[in-house]
Design a protein around this motif. Structure first.
Motif, mmCIF file in Angstrom:
data_model
loop_
_atom_site.group_PDB
_atom_site.id
_atom_site.type_symbol
_atom_site.label_atom_id
_atom_site.label_comp_id
_atom_site.label_asym_id
_atom_site.label_seq_id
_atom_site.Cartn_x
_atom_site.Cartn_y
_atom_site.Cartn_z
ATOM 1 N N VAL B 74 0.916 -1.130 -0.190
ATOM 2 C CA VAL B 74 0.025 -0.059 0.076
ATOM 3 C C VAL B 74 0.907 1.085 -0.011
ATOM 4 O O VAL B 74 2.031 1.309 0.775
ATOM 5 N N SER B 75 0.585 2.156 -0.738
ATOM 6 C CA SER B 75 1.514 3.264 -1.022
ATOM 7 C C SER B 75 0.840 4.541 -0.387
ATOM 8 O O SER B 75 -0.619 5.050 -0.783
ATOM 9 N N ALA B 84 1.022 3.262 -6.598
ATOM 10 C CA ALA B 84 0.370 1.843 -6.654
ATOM 11 C C ALA B 84 0.324 1.263 -8.349
ATOM 12 O O ALA B 84 0.236 0.365 -8.508
ATOM 13 N N GLN B 85 0.155 2.317 -9.130
ATOM 14 C CA GLN B 85 -0.040 1.810 -10.544
ATOM 15 C C GLN B 85 1.179 1.134 -10.982
ATOM 16 O O GLN B 85 1.204 0.129 -11.537
ATOM 17 N N PRO B 93 -0.252 -6.670 -6.040
ATOM 18 C CA PRO B 93 -1.235 -6.228 -5.479
ATOM 19 C C PRO B 93 -1.194 -4.870 -4.751
ATOM 20 O O PRO B 93 -0.362 -4.901 -3.803
ATOM 21 N N ALA B 94 -1.559 -3.938 -5.245
ATOM 22 C CA ALA B 94 -1.305 -2.433 -4.509
ATOM 23 C C ALA B 94 -2.477 -1.677 -4.402
ATOM 24 O O ALA B 94 -3.503 -1.712 -5.349
ATOM 25 N N HIS B 116 -8.465 -3.898 1.585
ATOM 26 C CA HIS B 116 -8.214 -4.235 0.124
ATOM 27 C C HIS B 116 -7.570 -5.477 0.035
ATOM 28 O O HIS B 116 -7.438 -6.028 -1.401
ATOM 29 N N PHE B 117 -7.229 -6.081 0.728
ATOM 30 C CA PHE B 117 -6.042 -7.146 0.652
ATOM 31 C C PHE B 117 -6.608 -8.496 1.046
ATOM 32 O O PHE B 117 -7.188 -8.500 2.455
ATOM 33 N N ALA B 118 -6.332 -9.624 0.351
ATOM 34 C CA ALA B 118 -6.625 -10.826 1.311
ATOM 35 C C ALA B 118 -5.163 -11.180 1.822
ATOM 36 O O ALA B 118 -4.198 -11.691 0.947
ATOM 37 N N LEU B 119 -4.766 -11.072 3.038
ATOM 38 C CA LEU B 119 -3.620 -11.157 3.809
ATOM 39 C C LEU B 119 -2.982 -12.751 3.660
ATOM 40 O O LEU B 119 -1.797 -12.813 3.369
#
Lengths: 113, 233
Positions: B74-75, B84-85, B93-94, B116-119
């Motif tokens: 994550v930025s 992130a792009q 994944p960002a 936003h993330f599946a850890l």
């Protein structure tokens, strides 16, 4: 300028304490800020002046007590000189920061009915 | 009410607090840390100046890891989604945390972004902080490691000028070392000497995202840290 976000955390905390004590006003806040904490007391005071209007701290003086940065050797207890390499000259152990990174709300002086 | 003379003045009461001013953030950070630990993910808070090469080193790390380890990031950015792009283009994944005017990330912002993330599908999660050598240093985000990216073009005196961020770091990535021959006598030894005055256990990885030089040693350490972190968790 993270000092602004520190001041907003301070005002929130003081507001909660004042409510818990049914205070009608706050007279003084006492902070302890370490020389190596990464917080500039002058900027903190400016941010405080800016944000306190309209809060319970509107009339409260902000007092900042400075804490000196102090590194010691955890093995032989020797104090390191300022700016030195952070390893003990005697035994080579990595030094440990004993004080100077504090960002602490010590005390709130408030007026209660 | 004043009980001494009956004057009717309100009483001034000292309330002792003795608590860190950022204790709310610290609580949020502990919560994030539990999340990362529960999923066996190594969380890294990557800090450094704007343009120090944080994103480039993440791209290079993802390239070098290939499919061996799964990276997520994550930025933090004041205004754009560019980092992130770039990371997504590198297969990471960002997501972006747009901070507006805030000069640092805090634990609450990171917690929100974790939605936003599946850890479970990640091994390493990098929080690329807002480009800034000052403000991010004092906010715990729940990371296992603080890493500072310092490009050799910034000069060897930066650790001495911005000691707090380096003091709290487990390792420093000395980036853009391919440019050293053009810097008029600046060498790695000068950086190491400065770091020894601000880090009790100085650890630096000289790297070039461009040529790949130094990446092996960085990746070895990253993998060892990941394993050690899983044992603790």
């Amino acid at each position: 300028m993270h000092e602004y976000s520190i001041v907003s955390a301070l005002l929130e905390r003081v507001d909660a304490e004042a409510r818990a004590h049914n205070a009608t006003a706050v007279h003084r806040l006492i902070l302890r800020i370490g020389d190596a904490a990464g917080v500039e007391p002058e900027l903190l005071s400016k941010a405080y002046e800016h944000f306190r209007a309209g809060t319970i701290c509107a009339g409260a003086e902000l007092c900042v007590e400075r804490v000196a940065e102090r590194w010691i050797c955890p093995v032989c207890g020797r104090t390191l000189e300022r700016g030195a390499v952070l390893a003990c000259e005697g035994c080579g152990m990595p030094a440990r920061l004993m004080s100077g990174d504090e960002i602490i709300l010590e005390r709130i002086e408030m007026e209660v009915p | 009410m004043c009980q001494d003379c009956g004057c009717g003045d309100p009483e001034i009461v000292p309330v002792e607090v003795h608590e860190r001013l950022l204790s709310d953030n610290d609580r949020g950070a502990r919560h994030n840390r539990e999340h990362f630990a529960a999923h066996g993910v190594l969380a890294i808070n990557l800090m450094g100046s704007p343009g120090s090469g944080k994103t480039a080193i993440l791209e290079a790390t993802a390239r070098a890891l290939g499919s061996r380890r799964r990276l997520g990031a994550v930025s933090g950015d004041l205004a754009t989604d560019r980092d992130a792009q770039r990371l997504r283009a590198a297969g990471i994944p960002a997501a972006t945390i747009t901070t507006g005017s805030a000069c640092h990330l805090d634990a609450g912002m990171v917690h929100h972004a974790l939605d936003h993330f599946a850890l479970d599908s990640l091994d390493i999660f990098v929080i690329e902080n807002v480009g800034n050598l000052v403000c991010p240093a004092i906010y715990d985000l729940g990371q296992a490691l603080n890493i500072v990216a310092l490009s050799v073009t910034e000069g060897e005196d930066k650790p001495l000028k911005y000691p707090v961020m380096f003091r709290n770091a487990q390792a420093v990535l000395l980036t853009k070392i391919d440019l050293l021959p053009h810097l008029g006598g600046i060498n790695l030894q000068m950086f190491n000497e400065a770091l020894a005055r601000v880090m009790p256990e100085p650890l630096a990885f000289p790297v070039s995202a461009l040529t790949g030089e130094g990446m092996d040693r960085w990746l070895e350490w990253l993998e060892a840290s990941r394993c050690a972190n899983r044992l603790i968790a």
